[in-house]
Write a protein that holds these residues in place. Sequence first.
Motif, PDB file in Angstrom:
ATOM      1  N   GLY A 313       0.824  -1.206   0.000  1.00 44.83           N
ATOM      2  CA  GLY A 313       0.000   0.000   0.000  1.00 44.83           C
ATOM      3  C   GLY A 313       0.854   1.249   0.000  1.00 44.83           C
ATOM      4  O   GLY A 313       0.550   2.237  -0.696  1.00 44.83           O
ATOM      5  N   LEU A 314       1.947   1.235   0.763  1.00 41.90           N
ATOM      6  CA  LEU A 314       2.868   2.373   0.792  1.00 41.90           C
ATOM      7  C   LEU A 314       3.500   2.567  -0.580  1.00 41.90           C
ATOM      8  O   LEU A 314       3.616   3.711  -1.067  1.00 41.90           O
ATOM      9  N   ALA A 335       7.126   8.466   4.535  1.00 42.29           N
ATOM     10  CA  ALA A 335       7.150   7.038   4.209  1.00 42.29           C
ATOM     11  C   ALA A 335       7.967   6.250   5.229  1.00 42.29           C
ATOM     12  O   ALA A 335       7.597   5.121   5.590  1.00 42.29           O
ATOM     13  N   TRP A 336       9.087   6.826   5.700  1.00 40.63           N
ATOM     14  CA  TRP A 336       9.913   6.099   6.664  1.00 40.63           C
ATOM     15  C   TRP A 336       9.167   5.901   7.985  1.00 40.63           C
ATOM     16  O   TRP A 336       9.251   4.829   8.599  1.00 40.63           O
ATOM     17  N   ALA A 337       8.421   6.921   8.411  1.00 41.39           N
ATOM     18  CA  ALA A 337       7.633   6.795   9.638  1.00 41.39           C
ATOM     19  C   ALA A 337       6.557   5.715   9.468  1.00 41.39           C
ATOM     20  O   ALA A 337       6.240   4.980  10.416  1.00 41.39           O
ATOM     21  N   ILE A 388       8.994   9.676  19.309  1.00 41.69           N
ATOM     22  CA  ILE A 388      10.341   9.680  18.753  1.00 41.69           C
ATOM     23  C   ILE A 388      10.374  10.610  17.545  1.00 41.69           C
ATOM     24  O   ILE A 388       9.335  10.937  16.968  1.00 41.69           O
ATOM     25  N   GLU A 389      11.560  11.031  17.182  1.00 45.93           N
ATOM     26  CA  GLU A 389      11.763  11.854  15.998  1.00 45.93           C
ATOM     27  C   GLU A 389      12.475  10.991  14.964  1.00 45.93           C
ATOM     28  O   GLU A 389      13.686  10.821  15.012  1.00 45.93           O
ATOM     29  N   PRO A 390      11.735  10.408  14.014  1.00 46.35           N
ATOM     30  CA  PRO A 390      12.357   9.481  13.063  1.00 46.35           C
ATOM     31  C   PRO A 390      13.411  10.184  12.213  1.00 46.35           C
ATOM     32  O   PRO A 390      13.336  11.400  11.978  1.00 46.35           O
ATOM     33  N   PRO A 391      14.405   9.450  11.742  1.00 46.20           N
ATOM     34  CA  PRO A 391      15.386  10.032  10.811  1.00 46.20           C
ATOM     35  C   PRO A 391      14.669  10.571   9.574  1.00 46.20           C
ATOM     36  O   PRO A 391      13.679   9.990   9.115  1.00 46.20           O
ATOM     37  N   ARG A 392      15.185  11.636   9.015  1.00 43.73           N
ATOM     38  CA  ARG A 392      14.535  12.260   7.860  1.00 43.73           C
ATOM     39  C   ARG A 392      15.007  11.566   6.572  1.00 43.73           C
ATOM     40  O   ARG A 392      15.808  12.102   5.802  1.00 43.73           O
ATOM     41  N   ILE A 393      14.483  10.339   6.408  1.00 38.34           N
ATOM     42  CA  ILE A 393      14.727   9.582   5.180  1.00 38.34           C
ATOM     43  C   ILE A 393      13.670  10.030   4.175  1.00 38.34           C
ATOM     44  O   ILE A 393      12.474   9.922   4.438  1.00 38.34           O
ATOM     45  N   SER A 394      14.080  10.508   3.029  1.00 35.17           N
ATOM     46  CA  SER A 394      13.130  11.083   2.080  1.00 35.17           C
ATOM     47  C   SER A 394      12.231  10.006   1.468  1.00 35.17           C
ATOM     48  O   SER A 394      12.597   8.831   1.384  1.00 35.17           O
ATOM     49  N   ASP A 395      11.061  10.446   1.008  1.00 35.48           N
ATOM     50  CA  ASP A 395      10.154   9.532   0.316  1.00 35.48           C
ATOM     51  C   ASP A 395      10.786   9.013  -0.968  1.00 35.48           C
ATOM     52  O   ASP A 395      10.492   7.900  -1.407  1.00 35.48           O
ATOM     53  N   GLY A 396      11.665   9.825  -1.567  1.00 32.84           N
ATOM     54  CA  GLY A 396      12.346   9.388  -2.778  1.00 32.84           C
ATOM     55  C   GLY A 396      13.216   8.176  -2.527  1.00 32.84           C
ATOM     56  O   GLY A 396      13.262   7.246  -3.339  1.00 32.84           O
TER      57      GLY A 396
END
Length: 720
Positions: A313-314, A335-337, A388-396
């Motif tokens: 789905g993601l 997306a990472w979250a 928590i503050e998830p790492p900022r992994i881009s949707d790309g």
Amino acid sequence: MVKDREIQAHKEWLGFLQPVGLVVSPTALNNAQMSVNRNVVELQQRLSEIVSRDSSDDDTNYTSVISDFPTFTVEILGWQPTDLVESPEDLAVSLPEYGETLQPTYAVPNPDNGGWLMLVQVISPGTGLDRVSENTKSTGWHANPQGKFERLLREKEIPVGILCNGIELRLVYAPRGESSGHLTFPVQAMCEVSGRLILGAMQMLLEEQRVFNAPTDRRLVALLQNSRKYQNEVSTKLSEQVVDALWELLRGFQTANATANGLLLDDIAQNEPQHIYGGLITVLLRLVFLLYAEDEGLMPQGSIYTRNYSVTGLYERLREDAGNYPDTMEQRYGAWAWLLSLFRLVYDGGCHADLYLPARHGQLFDPDEYAFLEGRSRNTTYKEWELIEPPRISDGVVHEVLQGLLVLDGERLSYRALDVEQIGSVYSAIMGYEVNNAASKSIGVWSKPKGAKTSVTVVVSVDEVLNTKANDRAKYLKEVAGCEISGKSLTELKQAKTAEDLIAALGRKISLQTPALLAAGSLYLQPGEERRRSGSHYTPRALTEPIVKETLRPVLEALGERPTPEQILALKICDLAVGSGAFLVEACRQLAEKLVKAWNQHGMISDVPSDEEPLLYARRLVAQRCLYGVDKNPFAVNLAKLSLWLVTLAKKHPFTFLDHALKCGDSLVGLTRDQLVKFSWEKDTTYDDKELPLFNEQLNKVRFNRDEIQRFTIPGWLAD
């Protein structure tokens, strides 16, 4: 070129139908010299004449329905009236606990051996093939028509079947002990001009010549069997893409680390870079497992899970975003979250409305194992409800990773079409690497180990290459990276003065995984010596099946002709270097078949829960009571556990249900040096008393002096 064109033509109609699992392979179709007849105007007219029209209130809207299946087979497929036999009694499967009997509507005789070629199940028009009926009695088996039909095919060991509800015609392939697959032809579409390609494909597979009269190796049954053999091609390509996904994920975390001013990875990269590598491959193994589990129906099927948690789905959302906003995918987050929420849901379980997922636990999904994946400091403890503050992994980045796992040659990959052992190809593809920190400007070059099917990327320092004497540079690249340079590139390599000159000289030898120079301080993946020498490898089922069969043969023969279930479950099998669990998976399959046979011989089949397929239930018992394994690679042990979990389809069990049997350790050298010298399991504690330090010191001096005397007095030829 002709072969590629034919394969592409088969991919075209398969793309329209979107098979579930592996039914037919384009390569197998091409090798059988099969092609789709696109000129089916007359056939389509005959089809329109024999179908009935189910009209709605508006007479202009109607649905074409096959109301007379025998007539359909004669008029459209060219079968003979005698090719369908109405529900033979010997093909019924009784489920007394449910008060239900599974029985085909028709059976197709095998003209060669007097057995049955396939089964046919015709159900009420419009009944959903994949939907559980709301009118199911409380005593009935709560399963959809597809699930019941697969059970019938496997129980009678007739793997090929046709399931029809009038508006859809479904070719089902469910070989005993393997994953199933099906291909659905919509009747209404086959009656329309735009659906002629689909009609031609249906005719190609099910016409009289293909089912009954073609050479044996080109008939439908052989075609379906051969299609499974071409899974190895899928595995090889998937392995390459998984390595690309690993590089992409590393890139995403480096970018996130820069955004966090180094707080995310700097300390780990300096002190234990392999911890980063472990976290990255854990993410990929989690995703591969979830994709397989979702395709096999082992995850929740409700809309809450599908829309808010599922990996597929993601991916669909990200694919849509990439089409609408291609330029901003690297600036979009979320997306990472989504994935982190899914990982925690799998580990802890959850329940809400129609969503229910039991807690799976297990090391693979443990959020504390690699805390940096959630943006937490190492050695911190996951707390429920903690923000928590998830790492900022881009949707790309997430989109590229999922695309590498889900799309193969431009088509959506079905993990249901893969054998469990082939997940081992994914495991082997990403094992044997190290995360290194570039000390200077670097670039990756292709290195192909001797005998390997694929190349690996080896990163070399640009400065070290340029500082090497011009005539020695090719030798340096071959020795350090296994990269051979010749021809014009060799001349340019010798003449290179700058990094740009070197990049131009290397040309196609530069790996696509490092399209640009890596700056000093960049993290990169470097293959270890073992991977450079041999590349990736795994044990396919074609090897494990005969080896396990021959290994078990004398063991089973010793039990006699009619072993009891208790005797079979008392067997203990241990793989001392278990790897991804390929041999244990095959042992599980074969012992489970013997166990089911023993249940039948001794009249104990009724002990199997009525809502369970006996073979799957037997696999779970065998996995829990008979199989053991050891490996010094902890990732291999985790994958072996999950492989057995998947082959048993143990969706009611946590991942830890095999923790007692599969352990991480060195089974080949499990003793200390002192124990090896004394050739004894017992440790000599005579002189270990901490209160006797002086005595121990004097004892060590005596041992040293004794060794020195022996070294100088024993002749060299005798010492050797």
